[in-house]
Motif scaffolding. Structure first.
Motif, short mmCIF file in Angstrom:
data_model
loop_
_atom_site.label_atom_id
_atom_site.label_comp_id
_atom_site.label_asym_id
_atom_site.label_seq_id
_atom_site.Cartn_x
_atom_site.Cartn_y
_atom_site.Cartn_z
N ALA A 1 0.84 -1.20 0.00
CA ALA A 1 0.00 0.00 0.00
C ALA A 1 0.87 1.25 0.00
O ALA A 1 1.90 1.31 0.69
CB ALA A 1 -0.90 -0.01 1.23
N SER A 2 0.45 2.26 -0.75
CA SER A 2 1.19 3.52 -0.80
C SER A 2 0.24 4.67 -1.04
O SER A 2 -0.93 4.48 -1.37
CB SER A 2 2.25 3.47 -1.90
OG SER A 2 1.66 3.29 -3.17
N GLY A 3 0.75 5.88 -0.84
CA GLY A 3 -0.03 7.07 -1.13
C GLY A 3 -0.67 7.72 0.07
O GLY A 3 -1.20 8.83 -0.04
N ARG A 4 -0.67 7.06 1.19
CA ARG A 4 -1.29 7.60 2.40
C ARG A 4 -0.56 7.07 3.62
O ARG A 4 0.23 6.14 3.54
CB ARG A 4 -2.76 7.16 2.49
CG ARG A 4 -3.71 7.82 1.52
CD ARG A 4 -3.99 9.25 1.88
NE ARG A 4 -5.04 9.83 1.05
CZ ARG A 4 -4.83 10.39 -0.14
NH1 ARG A 4 -3.60 10.44 -0.63
NH2 ARG A 4 -5.82 10.89 -0.82
N THR A 5 -0.88 7.66 4.75
CA THR A 5 -0.55 7.05 6.03
C THR A 5 -1.75 6.21 6.43
O THR A 5 -2.87 6.72 6.50
CB THR A 5 -0.28 8.13 7.10
OG1 THR A 5 0.81 8.95 6.66
CG2 THR A 5 0.05 7.48 8.42
#
Length: 124
Positions: free
Chosen positions: A24-28
């Motif tokens: 997962a990427s793009g956010r916390t």
């Protein structure tokens, strides 16, 4: 924007094991719920398992309880689905999904972000 990339699918004999990963990427993701769903040909997408990222609390579908385990690695921003004692009826495309906030949502309509899916085929 959330990006989810699944990997780890493949062909396995009945009784075997696979571990799926969802990067997962793009956010916390501390406030996210992460889910695994699956869809067999001609069937609706069905819930497999979900995890509340912040607490690592989990829920699993009755059909996979005792065989599948969802977990997450905070340092790697990755969610896993360990699948043991696989059966031919587990054959499907497996999808990772994410939603911001909430609880143990089991409907795919509750999730806003999806990966591209990974094929799991279990031979008898």
């Amino acid at each position: 924007q959330v990006q989810l990339v699944e990997s780890g699918g493949g062909l396995v004999q009945a009784g075997g094991s696979l571990r799926l990963s969802c990067a997962a990427s793009g956010r916390t993701f501390g406030n996210y719920i992460m889910g695994w769903f699956r869809q067999a040909p001609g069937q609706e997408r069905e819930f497999v398992a979900c995890i509340i990222w912040s607490s690592s609390s989990t829920r699993h579908a009755d059909s996979v309880k005792g065989r599948f385990t969802i977990s997450r690695d905070n340092a790697k921003n990755t969610v896993y689905l360990q699948m043991n004692m696989l059966k031919p009826e587990d054959t499907a495309v497996y999808y990772c999904a994410a939603r911001l906030g909430g609880w143990y949502y089991t409907s795919p309509n509750e999730y806003s972000s999806w990966g591209q899916g990974t094929q799991v085929t279990v031979s008898s």
